[in-house]
Design a protein around this motif. Sequence first.
Motif, short mmCIF file in Angstrom:
data_model
loop_
_atom_site.label_atom_id
_atom_site.label_comp_id
_atom_site.label_asym_id
_atom_site.label_seq_id
_atom_site.Cartn_x
_atom_site.Cartn_y
_atom_site.Cartn_z
N ASN A 151 0.83 -1.19 0.00
CA ASN A 151 0.00 0.00 0.00
C ASN A 151 0.88 1.26 0.00
N PHE A 152 1.31 1.66 -1.23
CA PHE A 152 2.21 2.80 -1.29
C PHE A 152 1.84 3.81 -2.35
N GLY A 153 0.63 3.75 -2.89
CA GLY A 153 0.29 4.68 -3.96
C GLY A 153 1.12 4.38 -5.19
N LEU A 154 1.43 5.40 -5.98
CA LEU A 154 2.20 5.19 -7.21
C LEU A 154 3.69 5.24 -6.93
N SER A 155 4.40 4.22 -7.39
CA SER A 155 5.86 4.24 -7.33
C SER A 155 6.38 3.42 -8.49
N SER A 156 7.54 3.73 -8.98
CA SER A 156 8.07 3.10 -10.18
C SER A 156 8.75 1.79 -9.85
N SER A 203 -1.19 -0.39 -5.26
CA SER A 203 -1.80 -1.53 -4.58
C SER A 203 -3.31 -1.53 -4.72
N MET A 204 -3.90 -2.70 -4.58
CA MET A 204 -5.35 -2.80 -4.64
C MET A 204 -6.00 -2.05 -3.49
N GLN A 205 -5.36 -2.08 -2.31
CA GLN A 205 -5.93 -1.37 -1.17
C GLN A 205 -5.95 0.13 -1.42
N ALA A 206 -4.91 0.65 -2.06
CA ALA A 206 -4.87 2.08 -2.38
C ALA A 206 -5.99 2.44 -3.35
N LEU A 207 -6.30 1.55 -4.30
CA LEU A 207 -7.38 1.80 -5.25
C LEU A 207 -8.74 1.72 -4.57
#
Length: 375
Positions: free
Chosen positions: A54-59, A78-82
């Motif tokens: 759960n970290f949002g957007l990262s490359s 992550s799915m949880q972030a979505l």
Amino acid sequence: MDPTLQGVLAAIGGFFFVSLMIVTISMICGENKHKRSDSPAGSWDPSKHQTETNFGLSSISVGESASFDPSLNLNRISMQALIDATRNFSRDLIVGDGSFGLVYKARLSSSQVVAVKRLSTDAFQGLREFRAEMETLGKIRHPNIIKLLGYCVAGSERVLIYEFMENGSLDQWLYDTLEGESGEVELRSRLSWQTRIKIVGSLAKGLCYMHNWTTPIIHRDIKASNVLLDSSFESHIADFGLARCIQGSHSHFSTQVAGTLGYMPPEYINGSTMATMPGDVYSFGVLLLEAVTGRRPSLPFPGDDGKEVRLMEWINSMVEQSRYMEMVDSSIVKDEIKESTVVEIFNIGLKCANEKWKDRPTMKEVVEELDKIVA
């Protein structure tokens, strides 16, 4: 044994065998359904998928589990972030219905507003679109092509994250109605002639870039709902689920016809399974004519004689009578446009939508002609 009796016994045996198989499959499905019933419908339990972070957007680099080119370096969420960003994929946040999936407006933890397309969990359809979008949008960058920001892979879930377009789709601006403060349904503010030409001009540039990229890309589904508009009404080509990269030639063989009725070139309708750049050009021509007339290419409407007619048939008939100005969308102020310009625009659209694919211009030629008109 009597042949008739033998046949009856064989039929009875077959019936019991099939029945046994059905019962067995039902028990297995029931067990799987029971296992899933612990979570609400449409939700996702992140505790069961520890590989998602759960970290949002990262490359990060895409692994083999994503089922596409691992050399692509794309953003993962992550799915949880979505789930947090879409309020568990709330229907209130649906802003579109792309091919094989719903599109949601979402705000990430970073406060960035994005469009989230949750693909069908159907093993074939969802994965096919996921791969197509990754193999095209994951590699190209152009101001008039929608930007792919990230993705999510979790179990059978495939989700794509794009930049959000403030003004929705061209289709919405041409046809949608809005509910006014009094509760009455009213037309959305209609697009001016200049704005429509700006939209088709920027669309042509995006399509030209695709066709002339190192590995040319055929979109195969150019239509008004796949043209998204930013705050300045610049076009952004979207929905690459049917797109194909082509190697060494200007066509791609497909086992089935792809596209949308009304926009599909005649060679596709007549049984050709070759996806080509001239096919995209035809669809663009129809869309251009749709944009300036405000009429859907797939829906018939009454002609002068009262009989039903479709867009391309009607336009060809009107052109024969040189009735160009009468074809312009009635919501456009005619005093603000020159008839000579209208004629030029219709001629470009008709050249693109030529029934003979060999006689259609390239998108590079189309861009050059449109640039001359707006110069």
